[in-house]
Design a protein around this motif. Structure first.
Motif, PDB file in Angstrom:
ATOM      1  N   UNK A  30       2.197  10.884  -3.419  1.00  0.00           N
ATOM      2  CA  UNK A  30       3.275  10.233  -2.684  1.00  0.00           C
ATOM      3  C   UNK A  30       3.141   8.716  -2.719  1.00  0.00           C
ATOM      4  N   UNK A  31       1.916   8.196  -2.736  1.00  0.00           N
ATOM      5  CA  UNK A  31       1.719   6.756  -2.853  1.00  0.00           C
ATOM      6  C   UNK A  31       2.252   6.224  -4.177  1.00  0.00           C
ATOM      7  N   UNK A  32       1.959   6.912  -5.258  1.00  0.00           N
ATOM      8  CA  UNK A  32       2.505   6.504  -6.557  1.00  0.00           C
ATOM      9  C   UNK A  32       4.024   6.644  -6.571  1.00  0.00           C
ATOM     10  N   UNK A  33       4.545   7.662  -5.922  1.00  0.00           N
ATOM     11  CA  UNK A  33       5.999   7.845  -5.864  1.00  0.00           C
ATOM     12  C   UNK A  33       6.652   6.690  -5.112  1.00  0.00           C
ATOM     13  N   UNK A  34       6.053   6.286  -3.988  1.00  0.00           N
ATOM     14  CA  UNK A  34       6.613   5.157  -3.235  1.00  0.00           C
ATOM     15  C   UNK A  34       6.568   3.879  -4.070  1.00  0.00           C
ATOM     16  N   UNK A  35       5.457   3.666  -4.784  1.00  0.00           N
ATOM     17  CA  UNK A  35       5.384   2.490  -5.626  1.00  0.00           C
ATOM     18  C   UNK A  35       6.463   2.532  -6.706  1.00  0.00           C
ATOM     19  N   UNK A  36       6.656   3.697  -7.307  1.00  0.00           N
ATOM     20  CA  UNK A  36       7.636   3.831  -8.383  1.00  0.00           C
ATOM     21  C   UNK A  36       9.037   3.509  -7.873  1.00  0.00           C
ATOM     22  N   UNK A  37       9.343   3.906  -6.645  1.00  0.00           N
ATOM     23  CA  UNK A  37      10.660   3.643  -6.091  1.00  0.00           C
ATOM     24  C   UNK A  37      10.839   2.170  -5.731  1.00  0.00           C
ATOM     25  N   UNK A  38       9.782   1.431  -5.474  1.00  0.00           N
ATOM     26  CA  UNK A  38       9.879   0.032  -5.063  1.00  0.00           C
ATOM     27  C   UNK A  38       9.516  -0.948  -6.167  1.00  0.00           C
ATOM     28  N   UNK A  48      13.406  -6.072  -5.988  1.00  0.00           N
ATOM     29  CA  UNK A  48      12.734  -4.829  -5.639  1.00  0.00           C
ATOM     30  C   UNK A  48      13.755  -3.814  -5.171  1.00  0.00           C
ATOM     31  N   UNK A  49      13.479  -2.568  -5.457  1.00  0.00           N
ATOM     32  CA  UNK A  49      14.368  -1.502  -5.016  1.00  0.00           C
ATOM     33  C   UNK A  49      14.362  -1.431  -3.497  1.00  0.00           C
ATOM     34  N   UNK A  50      13.202  -1.539  -2.889  1.00  0.00           N
ATOM     35  CA  UNK A  50      13.085  -1.552  -1.438  1.00  0.00           C
ATOM     36  C   UNK A  50      12.203  -2.715  -1.032  1.00  0.00           C
ATOM     37  N   UNK A  51      12.603  -3.465  -0.052  1.00  0.00           N
ATOM     38  CA  UNK A  51      11.833  -4.630   0.355  1.00  0.00           C
ATOM     39  C   UNK A  51      10.836  -4.247   1.433  1.00  0.00           C
TER      40      UNK A  51
END
Length: 112
Positions: A30-38, A48-51
């Motif tokens: 999930x950490x890698x997934x969050x990084x991938x999304x941002x 950035x996708x999410x700030x």
């Protein structure tokens, strides 16, 4: 050593160790997934996708949330000493960087 390998308490210990390993694995994924999304997009490397939350956002949290979060953070820091030392060090460093940034952006005019 026997508890770590799962032979001390038998099946119950093996189940607990498996749940911990599964939780760590899920946390990593999930950490890698969050990084991938941002991550920065290809069109604009700075966008950035999410700030990230603004600095000082914790000050706007309701008091009941802080009353629960602070003792929880202290308990986790006590239970995991490496985190217990690195988290306050990070918070102090972050506060110092914020202070330096604030002084640079709001520097008084010399001789005015």
């Amino acid at each position: 050593m026997r508890a770590h390998t799962g032979t001390f308490f038998g099946l119950a210990n093996r189940i607990v160790l498996a749940v911990i390993a599964l939780g760590l694995s899920i946390g990593i994924v999930l950490g890698y997934r969050m990084w991938w999304q941002r991550r920065p997009t290809r069109g604009d490397r700075r966008a950035l996708v999410g700030l990230a939350p603004a600095r000082g956002t914790w000050r706007h949290l309701p008091w009941p949330a802080l009353a629960v979060a602070v003792p929880l953070v202290v308990a986790v820091g006590w239970a995991f000493p490496l985190l217990g030392w690195s988290l306050p060090a990070f918070l102090v460093l972050d506060g110092l960087l914020a202070l330096i940034h604030r002084r640079r952006t709001v520097a008084p005019a010399a001789g005015a």
